[in-house]
Design a protein around this motif. Structure first.
Motif, short mmCIF file in Angstrom:
data_model
loop_
_atom_site.label_atom_id
_atom_site.label_comp_id
_atom_site.label_asym_id
_atom_site.label_seq_id
_atom_site.Cartn_x
_atom_site.Cartn_y
_atom_site.Cartn_z
N UNK A 43 10.44 -9.42 5.41
CA UNK A 43 10.32 -10.47 4.40
C UNK A 43 11.67 -11.13 4.20
N UNK A 44 11.69 -12.46 4.24
CA UNK A 44 12.91 -13.22 3.97
C UNK A 44 14.09 -12.75 4.81
N UNK A 45 13.81 -12.40 6.06
CA UNK A 45 14.89 -12.01 6.97
C UNK A 45 15.34 -10.58 6.85
N UNK A 46 14.62 -9.76 6.09
CA UNK A 46 15.02 -8.37 5.88
C UNK A 46 13.84 -7.45 6.18
N UNK A 47 14.13 -6.34 6.85
CA UNK A 47 13.11 -5.34 7.13
C UNK A 47 13.09 -4.31 6.00
N UNK A 48 11.93 -4.15 5.38
CA UNK A 48 11.78 -3.20 4.28
C UNK A 48 10.95 -2.01 4.74
N UNK A 49 11.28 -0.85 4.19
CA UNK A 49 10.49 0.35 4.43
C UNK A 49 10.18 1.01 3.08
N UNK A 50 8.92 1.33 2.87
CA UNK A 50 8.50 1.96 1.62
C UNK A 50 7.27 2.80 1.92
N UNK A 51 7.44 4.11 1.90
CA UNK A 51 6.32 5.00 2.18
C UNK A 51 5.39 5.16 0.98
N UNK A 52 5.75 4.55 -0.14
CA UNK A 52 4.95 4.74 -1.35
C UNK A 52 3.67 3.95 -1.39
N UNK A 53 3.53 2.93 -0.54
CA UNK A 53 2.32 2.09 -0.56
C UNK A 53 1.08 2.94 -0.34
N UNK A 54 1.08 3.71 0.72
CA UNK A 54 -0.11 4.50 1.07
C UNK A 54 -0.29 5.71 0.16
N UNK A 55 0.71 5.98 -0.69
CA UNK A 55 0.64 7.14 -1.57
C UNK A 55 0.26 6.77 -3.00
N UNK A 56 -0.14 5.53 -3.21
CA UNK A 56 -0.60 5.13 -4.54
C UNK A 56 0.18 3.99 -5.16
N UNK A 57 1.28 3.58 -4.54
CA UNK A 57 2.02 2.42 -5.01
C UNK A 57 2.60 2.55 -6.40
N UNK A 58 3.04 3.75 -6.76
CA UNK A 58 3.53 3.96 -8.12
C UNK A 58 4.80 3.15 -8.40
N UNK A 59 5.61 2.93 -7.38
CA UNK A 59 6.82 2.13 -7.58
C UNK A 59 6.47 0.71 -7.98
N UNK A 60 5.38 0.18 -7.44
CA UNK A 60 4.93 -1.15 -7.83
C UNK A 60 4.38 -1.15 -9.25
N UNK A 61 3.54 -0.18 -9.55
CA UNK A 61 2.87 -0.15 -10.85
C UNK A 61 3.86 0.00 -12.00
N UNK A 62 5.01 0.62 -11.75
CA UNK A 62 6.02 0.77 -12.81
C UNK A 62 6.54 -0.59 -13.28
N UNK A 63 6.41 -1.59 -12.42
CA UNK A 63 6.95 -2.91 -12.74
C UNK A 63 5.86 -3.91 -13.13
N UNK A 64 4.62 -3.47 -13.21
CA UNK A 64 3.51 -4.36 -13.56
C UNK A 64 2.97 -3.96 -14.92
#
Length: 305
Positions: free
Chosen positions: A75-96
């Motif tokens: 995204x936007x010229x940067x490669x991101x890695x996040x293993x949390x997506x398939x594990x429930x996305x808790x990192x995302x939900x903390x910010x929503x």
């Protein structure tokens, strides 16, 4: 590497995976073939440095590449890695965060009359003023012109002090990324302005002493919705100089439901394949939160419940 339509198998473009970045080498969408991007300082067709849409997208890294693995995204010229997506996305939900007043929103800014003294209650602007920003003792409407955010809030009496930029949006409920591209781009672009550069504050404060106008209608809504106009310079200087100040960036939108996000993430955790549009949304928002963190700010999305 060719890009093809998964349904028709028609070639849409091509990318090149290089050592340092992914490049967009070709874009063959019929509707965009004659589109060029120009600097708005020039009259239409007068920019000698105008670019084709493909070259502009490539130069500015305005594209997302998803992989078979949910843990990777470019995204936007940067490669991101996040293993949390398939594990429930808790990192995302903390910010929503949910605000049920957004359930009844019908417009981003509302309608305006010359006698109006406040934003419509069924607009995103109105929800920010009445609810989302209710902890700010100073609240400024910075919409239009040299806009840093739709609203800027200060809380100098809290410990530590807070600076909050609010970006308002309205749209149909969706789990896709299209509703967020503009708001995320605006929010990231203005992150550096959260330092409240002193050389810019004089002009900003003069503008905040006016009443709000939109589409040729000058209302009686003060741009300084809360706080003493005569103390704005001192208040913003205090927030800027506070060593422990908390900077927050809120995208406030009626186009997303927290419950829908929770349900989509639960399905992914259960092993079901996510909709590609939701994958884009996940990574777009995670890139926004990451960009905020890099600037020592905290990013959030405030949405329907």
């Amino acid at each position: 590497m060719d890009l093809v339509n998964s349904i028709t198998a028609q070639k849409l473009g091509a990318i090149a995976v290089n050592k340092g970045r992914i490049a967009l080498r070709d874009l063959t969408l019929p509707l965009s073939s004659a589109v060029e991007v120009e600097d708005s300082q020039h009259p239409l067709g007068g920019d000698p440095n105008r670019l084709s849409l493909r070259r502009y997208i490539d130069r500015e890294n305005k594209f997302i590449v998803l992989f078979d693995s949910l843990s990777l995204a470019y995204i936007d010229g940067t490669l991101f890695r996040d293993d949390g997506f398939s594990e429930g996305g808790y990192a995302l939900l903390r910010h929503v965060r949910a605000n049920n007043l957004l359930n009844r929103v019908t417009d981003e800014k509302g309608t305006f009359t010359t006698a109006q003294t406040t934003f419509d209650t069924d607009s995103t602007f109105g929800v920010i003023e009445r609810s989302v920003a209710d902890g700010d003792e100073i609240l400024i409407c910075d919409d239009l012109g040299d806009e840093w955010a739709d609203f800027i809030g200060l809380s100098n009496s809290s410990s530590p002090p807070r600076i909050t930029f609010y970006h308002a949006k309205h749209g149909e409920l969706s789990l896709g990324a299209s509703q967020f591209h503009i708001s995320v781009s605006q929010a990231i672009k203005n992150l550096q302005r959260m330092n409240l550069p002193p050389e810019s504050m004089g002009n900003k404060i003069r503008g905040w002493k006016n009443q709000y106008a939109n589409n040729g209608v000058k209302t009686k809504i003060p741009r300084t919705l809360r706080g003493n106009q005569g103390q704005l310079a001192a208040e913003f200087a205090h927030a800027r100089s506070a060593p422990d100040v908390i900077r927050r960036v809120f995208i406030v939108t009626s186009s997303l439901s927290r419950k829908a996000v929770e349900d989509a993430l639960a399905r992914v955790k259960a092993g079901k394949a996510p909709d590609p549009y939701f994958v884009q949304l996940y990574w777009l928002l995670m890139s926004f939160f990451s960009a905020c963190a890099e600037m020592n700010a905290h990013g959030y999305v405030i949405c329907q419940d």
